[in-house]
Design an enzyme around this catalytic site. Structure first.
Site, PDB file in Angstrom:
ATOM      1  N   GLY A  64      41.761  36.504  35.871  1.00  0.00           N
ATOM      2  CA  GLY A  64      41.322  36.734  37.247  1.00  0.00           C
ATOM      3  C   GLY A  64      42.323  37.521  38.077  1.00  0.00           C
ATOM      4  O   GLY A  64      41.934  38.299  38.955  1.00  0.00           O
ATOM      5  N   ASP A  65      43.631  37.325  37.784  1.00  0.00           N
ATOM      6  CA  ASP A  65      44.633  38.088  38.533  1.00  0.00           C
ATOM      7  C   ASP A  65      44.513  39.580  38.249  1.00  0.00           C
ATOM      8  O   ASP A  65      44.674  40.414  39.138  1.00  0.00           O
ATOM      9  CB  ASP A  65      46.047  37.585  38.208  1.00  0.00           C
ATOM     10  CG  ASP A  65      46.344  37.546  36.718  1.00  0.00           C
ATOM     11  OD1 ASP A  65      45.386  37.595  35.909  1.00  0.00           O
ATOM     12  OD2 ASP A  65      47.537  37.467  36.361  1.00  0.00           O
ATOM     13  N   ILE A  66      44.177  39.911  36.999  1.00  0.00           N
ATOM     14  CA  ILE A  66      44.005  41.322  36.639  1.00  0.00           C
ATOM     15  C   ILE A  66      42.754  41.889  37.313  1.00  0.00           C
ATOM     16  O   ILE A  66      42.760  43.014  37.835  1.00  0.00           O
ATOM     17  CB  ILE A  66      43.917  41.481  35.112  1.00  0.00           C
ATOM     18  CG1 ILE A  66      45.228  41.014  34.457  1.00  0.00           C
ATOM     19  CG2 ILE A  66      43.619  42.924  34.725  1.00  0.00           C
ATOM     20  CD1 ILE A  66      45.180  40.940  32.950  1.00  0.00           C
TER      21      ILE A  66
END
Length: 436
Positions: A64-66
């Site tokens: 999700g951070d990407i």
């Protein structure tokens, strides 16, 4: 889309993020909040998040951070608030993390703890916020290149958010959604927000109709064929000059008219004006630009037939035959049929009404030349038997037969017309007019 913030925290410091959110709920209510699924689940265990607009992203453990970093790189985010674990529990350098690196590449505001997050929000709260409603099909240039140019001029001074128009939605409805967001954000009276319309007169008129009687200024970056409203107010039509006008921020209050229950910032016309606009097709405007109206006007001069009408002014009825009736709230000199007085005053609380009744084609040419000369000289037209000019706050017209009526560029059929003026209903960012 409303302004969007990314909120994120390592799972062991989610309580700190949750407490900060609760303490800043009112201010955050003006934003859309992008939060990863697993972070959101951790927050929801302890903290009520009602009243906030939350968009759920993929869980951090699933990349999700990407995914959120990609959203930042796409220019869709206004700022990043990211609470990492303390260094003793989090060995990695936070500046190498995807979210922070993406925000650095986009020059976004970044906060890495509650204190800097509060400072960031206070800065945002006091910043100038520009909501740009951008019509990508206006004009003949490359819309993406034009949008990038606009952003390069405005974003150093404005916290700019982009809303693109869509074929399935009226820009006025988009503006009304923005008004709600601005009112929520500026609830404490510290905001400095503006809605900017970038497109042709149709886009500008739709946004203006939503903004009338509000305290939110209308900014204009003209990108249409005629840009009549901008020209009438002296707003530059080049991108850089129009953006400079917005940065200067001079405000002018102008009137808004109501024609058959439709807001009108420019003019309404029966006869010649309506026929000319009706003949100026989108294809013709794409080929000829502003010359399309001159070409279609010449055609209309040949085709125009007189019509019969009853006009009611101040309770008195007047019976007349006319080839054109133009009722103007604001108009540039190029709107020849509105130039009976040499200029149209957009902030006097009155409509300029011009009735043209030429008896033949030669008389029609005489009317056009008289009105054109009036516009050039900024003086009243030669009032002969072919032209009548007056100013009024309201007007009613009953037609014997259905006629084409144009209201701010939109052509429709009408058998009766009712007009009135709402004085000073709209704030526009425009140059200060020179007094003659």
């Amino acid at each position: 889309m409303p302004s969007t913030l990314v909120l994120n925290a390592d799972l062991d410091v989610c309580p700190a993020l949750g407490t900060w959110i609760i303490n800043n709920t009112q201010l955050l209510s003006g934003f859309s909040l992008l939060i990863a699924e697993d972070v959101l689940q951790e927050l929801a265990k302890r903290y009520p998040l009602q009243g906030l607009s939350i968009v759920q992203a993929r869980a951090i453990r699933q990349g999700g951070d990407i995914a959120m970093a990609a959203t930042i790189l796409n220019g869709e985010i206004s700022g990043l608030i990211h609470f990492p674990s303390p260094p003793e529990r989090h060995a990695r350098d936070v500046l190498s993390e995807p979210l922070v690196r993406a925000a650095l590449l986009q020059d976004l505001p970044i906060a890495l703890n509650p204190a800097t997050a509060s400072a960031l929000m206070q800065g945002v709260k006091r910043s100038r916020r520009g909501y740009l409603i951008f019509n990508p099909v206006s004009g003949q240039g490359d819309p993406e290149a034009e949008l990038a140019e606009i952003r390069s001029y405005l974003e150093p001074q404005f916290m700019l958010q982009i809303w693109k128009t869509r074929p399935d939605r009226d820009p006025a409805e988009q503006a009304k959604d923005l008004i709600k967001e601005i009112n929520a954000f500026d609830a404490e009276g510290e905001g400095d927000s503006i809605i900017i319309a970038s497109g042709g007169d149709g886009t500008v008129g739709a946004v203006a109709s939503a903004l009338q009687n509000s305290n939110i200024p209308l900014g204009i970056i003209p990108r249409g064929t005629a840009n009549a409203f901008s020209v009438a107010l002296g707003i530059p039509t080049g991108l850089k000059a129009a953006c400079t006008n917005l940065l200067l921020g001079n405000l002018r209050r102008v009137d808004v008219a109501l024609c058959n229950n439709r807001p009108m910032i420019l003019l309404a016309g029966l006869g010649f004006e309506a026929g000319m606009v009706d003949k100026a097709s989108r294809e013709l405007k794409n080929i000829l630009g502003p010359m399309a109206y001159i070409f279609s006007g010449a055609r209309q001069l040949v085709d125009q037939q007189p019509f019969h009408a009853t006009m009611q002014i101040d309770g008195k009825d007047y019976r007349l035959d006319a080839s054109a009736i133009t009722m103007a709230n604001a108009a540039p000199a190029t709107s020849v049929m509105a130039q009976g007085f040499g200029e149209v005053i957009p902030d006097d609380g009155l409509l300029e009404v011009i009735v043209a009744s030429p008896k033949d084609r030669i008389s029609g040419l005489s009317v056009l030349s008289s009105l054109a000369w009036s516009a050039i000289m900024s003086s009243s037209a030669n009032h002969n038997n072919n032209i009548a000019c007056f100013r009024t706050k309201e007007l009613q017209i009953e037609l014997d037969d259905v006629q084409k009526l144009v209201i701010d560029g939109e052509v429709l059929d009408a058998k009766s017309i009712t007009l009135s003026v709402n004085p000073g209903a709209l704030q526009v960012v425009a140059p200060i007019p020179l007094k003659s």
